[in-house]
Design a protein around this motif. Structure first.
Motif, PDB file in Angstrom:
ATOM      1  N   ILE A  58       0.834  -1.201   0.000  1.00  0.00           N
ATOM      2  CA  ILE A  58       0.000   0.000   0.000  1.00  0.00           C
ATOM      3  C   ILE A  58       0.871   1.254   0.000  1.00  0.00           C
ATOM      4  CG2 ILE A  58      -1.710   1.304   1.327  1.00  0.00           C
ATOM      5  CD1 ILE A  58      -2.844  -1.396   2.255  1.00  0.00           C
ATOM      6  N   ALA A  59       1.989   1.206   0.711  1.00  0.00           N
ATOM      7  CA  ALA A  59       2.908   2.352   0.708  1.00  0.00           C
ATOM      8  C   ALA A  59       3.453   2.618  -0.697  1.00  0.00           C
ATOM      9  CB  ALA A  59       4.055   2.098   1.686  1.00  0.00           C
ATOM     10  N   LEU A  60       3.734   1.557  -1.439  1.00  0.00           N
ATOM     11  CA  LEU A  60       4.202   1.733  -2.819  1.00  0.00           C
ATOM     12  C   LEU A  60       3.098   2.314  -3.698  1.00  0.00           C
ATOM     13  CD1 LEU A  60       6.267  -1.553  -3.288  1.00  0.00           C
ATOM     14  CD2 LEU A  60       7.153   0.779  -3.416  1.00  0.00           C
ATOM     15  N   ALA A  61       1.868   1.880  -3.487  1.00  0.00           N
ATOM     16  CA  ALA A  61       0.740   2.442  -4.230  1.00  0.00           C
ATOM     17  C   ALA A  61       0.594   3.933  -3.933  1.00  0.00           C
ATOM     18  CB  ALA A  61      -0.545   1.706  -3.869  1.00  0.00           C
ATOM     19  N   HIS A  62       0.761   4.301  -2.670  1.00  0.00           N
ATOM     20  CA  HIS A  62       0.640   5.705  -2.263  1.00  0.00           C
ATOM     21  C   HIS A  62       1.730   6.551  -2.919  1.00  0.00           C
ATOM     22  CE1 HIS A  62      -0.420   8.485   1.389  1.00  0.00           C
ATOM     23  NE2 HIS A  62      -1.118   8.779   0.331  1.00  0.00           N
ATOM     24  N   TYR A  63       2.929   6.009  -2.970  1.00  0.00           N
ATOM     25  CA  TYR A  63       4.038   6.719  -3.619  1.00  0.00           C
ATOM     26  C   TYR A  63       3.765   6.897  -5.110  1.00  0.00           C
ATOM     27  CZ  TYR A  63       8.522   7.526  -5.854  1.00  0.00           C
ATOM     28  OH  TYR A  63       9.506   8.031  -6.650  1.00  0.00           O
ATOM     29  N   ALA A  64       3.313   5.829  -5.770  1.00  0.00           N
ATOM     30  CA  ALA A  64       3.030   5.925  -7.207  1.00  0.00           C
ATOM     31  C   ALA A  64       1.921   6.938  -7.475  1.00  0.00           C
ATOM     32  CB  ALA A  64       2.639   4.551  -7.754  1.00  0.00           C
ATOM     33  N   ALA A  65       0.919   6.979  -6.601  1.00  0.00           N
ATOM     34  CA  ALA A  65      -0.178   7.936  -6.766  1.00  0.00           C
ATOM     35  C   ALA A  65       0.328   9.374  -6.649  1.00  0.00           C
ATOM     36  CB  ALA A  65      -1.258   7.669  -5.725  1.00  0.00           C
ATOM     37  N   ARG A  66       1.198   9.599  -5.682  1.00  0.00           N
ATOM     38  CA  ARG A  66       1.765  10.952  -5.520  1.00  0.00           C
ATOM     39  C   ARG A  66       2.591  11.333  -6.740  1.00  0.00           C
ATOM     40  NH1 ARG A  66       4.434  10.025  -1.363  1.00  0.00           N
ATOM     41  NH2 ARG A  66       2.884  10.639   0.189  1.00  0.00           N
ATOM     42  N   ARG A  67       3.310  10.369  -7.285  1.00  0.00           N
ATOM     43  CA  ARG A  67       4.123  10.652  -8.475  1.00  0.00           C
ATOM     44  C   ARG A  67       3.221  10.978  -9.677  1.00  0.00           C
ATOM     45  NH1 ARG A  67       9.154  10.974  -9.773  1.00  0.00           N
ATOM     46  NH2 ARG A  67       9.883  10.458 -11.875  1.00  0.00           N
ATOM     47  N   CYS A  68       2.067  10.339  -9.753  1.00  0.00           N
ATOM     48  CA  CYS A  68       1.108  10.695 -10.806  1.00  0.00           C
ATOM     49  C   CYS A  68       0.794  12.185 -10.726  1.00  0.00           C
ATOM     50  CB  CYS A  68      -0.183   9.890 -10.650  1.00  0.00           C
ATOM     51  SG  CYS A  68      -0.077   8.162 -11.146  1.00  0.00           S
ATOM     52  N   ARG A  69       0.404  12.638  -9.546  1.00  0.00           N
ATOM     53  CA  ARG A  69       0.047  14.051  -9.393  1.00  0.00           C
ATOM     54  C   ARG A  69       1.219  14.957  -9.715  1.00  0.00           C
ATOM     55  NH1 ARG A  69      -0.169  16.251  -3.483  1.00  0.00           N
ATOM     56  NH2 ARG A  69       2.032  15.809  -3.894  1.00  0.00           N
ATOM     57  N   ASP A  70       2.377  14.653  -9.151  1.00  0.00           N
ATOM     58  CA  ASP A  70       3.535  15.533  -9.314  1.00  0.00           C
ATOM     59  C   ASP A  70       3.979  15.610 -10.775  1.00  0.00           C
ATOM     60  OD1 ASP A  70       3.373  15.874  -6.610  1.00  0.00           O
ATOM     61  OD2 ASP A  70       5.146  14.662  -6.120  1.00  0.00           O
ATOM     62  N   ASN A  71       4.026  14.470 -11.452  1.00  0.00           N
ATOM     63  CA  ASN A  71       4.413  14.467 -12.869  1.00  0.00           C
ATOM     64  C   ASN A  71       3.448  15.283 -13.711  1.00  0.00           C
ATOM     65  OD1 ASN A  71       6.689  12.892 -12.570  1.00  0.00           O
ATOM     66  ND2 ASN A  71       5.764  11.010 -13.337  1.00  0.00           N
ATOM     67  N   LEU A  72       2.169  15.089 -13.483  1.00  0.00           N
ATOM     68  CA  LEU A  72       1.169  15.756 -14.314  1.00  0.00           C
ATOM     69  C   LEU A  72       1.130  17.257 -14.064  1.00  0.00           C
ATOM     70  CD1 LEU A  72      -1.702  13.121 -14.164  1.00  0.00           C
ATOM     71  CD2 LEU A  72      -0.006  13.477 -15.970  1.00  0.00           C
ATOM     72  N   MET A  73       1.227  17.652 -12.818  1.00  0.00           N
ATOM     73  CA  MET A  73       1.213  19.086 -12.516  1.00  0.00           C
ATOM     74  C   MET A  73       2.445  19.771 -13.119  1.00  0.00           C
ATOM     75  SD  MET A  73      -1.597  19.680 -10.737  1.00  0.00           S
ATOM     76  CE  MET A  73      -1.407  21.156  -9.748  1.00  0.00           C
ATOM     77  N   ALA A  74       3.555  19.041 -13.163  1.00  0.00           N
ATOM     78  CA  ALA A  74       4.811  19.627 -13.641  1.00  0.00           C
ATOM     79  C   ALA A  74       4.931  19.624 -15.155  1.00  0.00           C
ATOM     80  CB  ALA A  74       6.000  18.878 -13.029  1.00  0.00           C
ATOM     81  N   HIS A  75       4.387  18.627 -15.833  1.00  0.00           N
ATOM     82  CA  HIS A  75       4.719  18.417 -17.249  1.00  0.00           C
ATOM     83  C   HIS A  75       3.543  18.469 -18.220  1.00  0.00           C
ATOM     84  CE1 HIS A  75       8.744  17.309 -15.969  1.00  0.00           C
ATOM     85  NE2 HIS A  75       8.258  16.385 -15.178  1.00  0.00           N
ATOM     86  N   SER A  76       2.302  18.521 -17.739  1.00  0.00           N
ATOM     87  CA  SER A  76       1.153  18.398 -18.649  1.00  0.00           C
ATOM     88  C   SER A  76       1.092  19.513 -19.682  1.00  0.00           C
ATOM     89  CB  SER A  76      -0.149  18.353 -17.852  1.00  0.00           C
ATOM     90  OG  SER A  76      -0.260  17.146 -17.136  1.00  0.00           O
ATOM     91  N   ALA A  77       1.269  20.751 -19.252  1.00  0.00           N
ATOM     92  CA  ALA A  77       1.163  21.867 -20.197  1.00  0.00           C
ATOM     93  C   ALA A  77       2.205  21.744 -21.304  1.00  0.00           C
ATOM     94  CB  ALA A  77       1.314  23.195 -19.461  1.00  0.00           C
ATOM     95  N   GLU A  78       3.439  21.405 -20.925  1.00  0.00           N
ATOM     96  CA  GLU A  78       4.495  21.244 -21.925  1.00  0.00           C
ATOM     97  C   GLU A  78       4.216  20.048 -22.830  1.00  0.00           C
ATOM     98  OE1 GLU A  78       9.364  20.629 -22.238  1.00  0.00           O
ATOM     99  OE2 GLU A  78       8.422  20.852 -20.270  1.00  0.00           O
ATOM    100  N   ALA A  79       3.667  18.983 -22.258  1.00  0.00           N
ATOM    101  CA  ALA A  79       3.353  17.796 -23.054  1.00  0.00           C
ATOM    102  C   ALA A  79       2.293  18.105 -24.107  1.00  0.00           C
ATOM    103  CB  ALA A  79       2.871  16.671 -22.146  1.00  0.00           C
ATOM    104  N   LEU A  80       1.269  18.850 -23.718  1.00  0.00           N
ATOM    105  CA  LEU A  80       0.207  19.192 -24.665  1.00  0.00           C
ATOM    106  C   LEU A  80       0.716  20.141 -25.745  1.00  0.00           C
ATOM    107  CD1 LEU A  80      -2.653  19.464 -22.070  1.00  0.00           C
ATOM    108  CD2 LEU A  80      -2.580  17.853 -23.976  1.00  0.00           C
ATOM    109  N   ALA A  81       1.612  21.052 -25.372  1.00  0.00           N
ATOM    110  CA  ALA A  81       2.220  21.936 -26.367  1.00  0.00           C
ATOM    111  C   ALA A  81       3.058  21.131 -27.351  1.00  0.00           C
ATOM    112  CB  ALA A  81       3.067  23.001 -25.677  1.00  0.00           C
ATOM    113  N   ALA A  82       3.777  20.133 -26.852  1.00  0.00           N
ATOM    114  CA  ALA A  82       4.582  19.277 -27.731  1.00  0.00           C
ATOM    115  C   ALA A  82       3.691  18.499 -28.688  1.00  0.00           C
ATOM    116  CB  ALA A  82       5.426  18.322 -26.889  1.00  0.00           C
ATOM    117  N   GLN A  83       2.571  18.008 -28.178  1.00  0.00           N
ATOM    118  CA  GLN A  83       1.658  17.274 -29.046  1.00  0.00           C
ATOM    119  C   GLN A  83       1.085  18.190 -30.125  1.00  0.00           C
ATOM    120  OE1 GLN A  83      -1.867  15.527 -27.231  1.00  0.00           O
ATOM    121  NE2 GLN A  83      -1.820  13.856 -28.703  1.00  0.00           N
TER     122      GLN A  83
END
Length: 376
Positions: free
Chosen positions: A197-222
């Motif tokens: 469960i701790a690993l699931a919690h870490y992966a979930a946090r990484r989902c949020r952090d990655n998306l908040m940091a990179h989504s705008a740039e990813a959509l611009a690249a697309q």
């Protein structure tokens, strides 16, 4: 010490996963490695038209093709399974989005044969997960099936995803962002989470952090057609990292309030045109109202508006939904089997309908404040 009845089953990942430009060209080789000499290719319609140029020519193995019927139903699963049996094939290859993958996975599980996934979208983690979300013919979600076997192989070519409609990537971001808010709502109240469960919690946090940091740039690249690191990172977050949350956390890392709201919205025929992730993104905000985390809504709203996620019923074209209609949706969201009950607290239809109405007022006020500040 955990009791036997409390034991979780970890379904962390496919048997093999490859991400890289041109990796679909390895498909025949990897089928041969598995002793597979024939397969049914289950494909979509529009997604296939966009992706068929990337699908490799086969020199030695037998392929048959089947266009799926447009919805992941039990009837569709049975048709696919019947085709495989009739043709005497050894495996199923899914080429398409989440509902194509889910249909193929369900049929493969029924036949107990390997399933290989070639995703054409990054709108859900279906390519990664060993479960299928099932719908009826009208498009209403009826449940999900969890399978004892992992997907045999996932070949993720980010160049293929780059050619997909941007709104589907946005929807995937919305669905994946929910991984954090739903998993955290369940896991944060545990006094001593297990290592899984701790690993699931870490992966979930990484989902949020990655998306908040990179989504705008990813959509611009697309939009510019450039295969940049930010784009690949968001695509893998939507498929791989999101899949790890439920893979490790099982019921602690799958769904909570946001997906209950999504599932409830599917009872409205006018929502069937909306993408899964868009409805889930709206559900995240309703969940946050129920949790009393109004400040978090204020932090998320600029991100939603930057990438085009809906924050209100009005944003989804549902501003005409009456109080009675909201209560009907809310009643579906709090059915005894609904995942909203994995969260702390008790929830009934009135409480959820009130939260939906409070969200409309809160977002309207936040937007008015932002507009006033911009005019100063």
């Amino acid at each position: 010490m955990r009791r036997v009845e409390d034991t979780m089953i970890v379904r962390a990942a496919p048997q093999e996963y490859i991400c890289g430009q041109g990796c679909w060209n390895l498909l025949e080789h990897h089928l041969e490695r598995r002793g597979i000499s024939s397969a049914l290719v289950v494909r979509g319609g529009r997604s296939w038209e966009a992706a068929k140029g990337y699908f490799p020519d086969f020199k030695r193995l037998e392929l048959q093709f089947y266009r799926y019927g447009g919805e992941c139903t039990y009837a569709e699963r049975d048709v696919i399974a019947s085709e495989v049996t009739r043709l005497g094939l050894q495996a199923i290859i899914a080429v398409g989005g989440g509902k194509v993958s889910d249909s193929a996975k369900a049929a493969a599980a029924l036949l107990r044969i390997p399933v290989i996934i070639l995703p054409t979208l990054a709108a859900t983690c279906s390519a990664w997960s060993s479960l299928s979300v099932m719908y009826d013919e009208a498009g209403t979600m009826v449940g999900f099936e969890v399978f004892p076997g992992s997907n045999a192989l996932v070949l993720l070519d980010p160049r293929v995803i780059l050619d997909s409609p941007p709104e589907l990537l946005v929807a995937g971001i919305g669905d994946t962002l929910a991984k954090w808010y739903e998993a955290d709502a369940i896991i944060s109240h545990l006094s001593s989470p297990s290592e899984e469960i701790a690993l699931a919690h870490y992966a979930a946090r990484r989902c949020r952090d990655n998306l908040m940091a990179h989504s705008a740039e990813a959509l611009a690249a697309q939009e510019s057609g450039e295969l940049k690191d930010a784009f690949v990172r968001v695509v893998e977050t939507n498929i791989l990292t999101a899949g790890l949350v439920g893979g490790f956390g099982e019921d602690y890392g799958r769904t909570a309030g946001a997906h209950s709201i999504h599932d409830a919205l599917t009872i409205l025929p006018e929502t069937h045109r909306l993408l899964h992730g868009s409805k889930v993104a709206y559900g995240v905000l309703v969940q946050l109202v129920l949790e009393g985390k109004l400040e978090e809504i204020g932090r998320l709203l600029p991100f939603y508006e930057e990438i085009g996620l809906p924050a209100t019923l009005k944003d989804m074209g549902l501003s005409g939904l009456t109080r009675e209609g909201r209560l009907s949706v809310a009643a579906r969201a709090v059915e005894p089997s609904a995942s909203i009950h994995r969260m702390e607290g008790t929830f009934d239809a009135v409480k959820v309908a009130d939260a939906m109405e409070e969200l409309e007022s809160l977002v309207s006020a936040l937007r008015a404040r932002e507009t006033a500040a911009a005019c100063r």
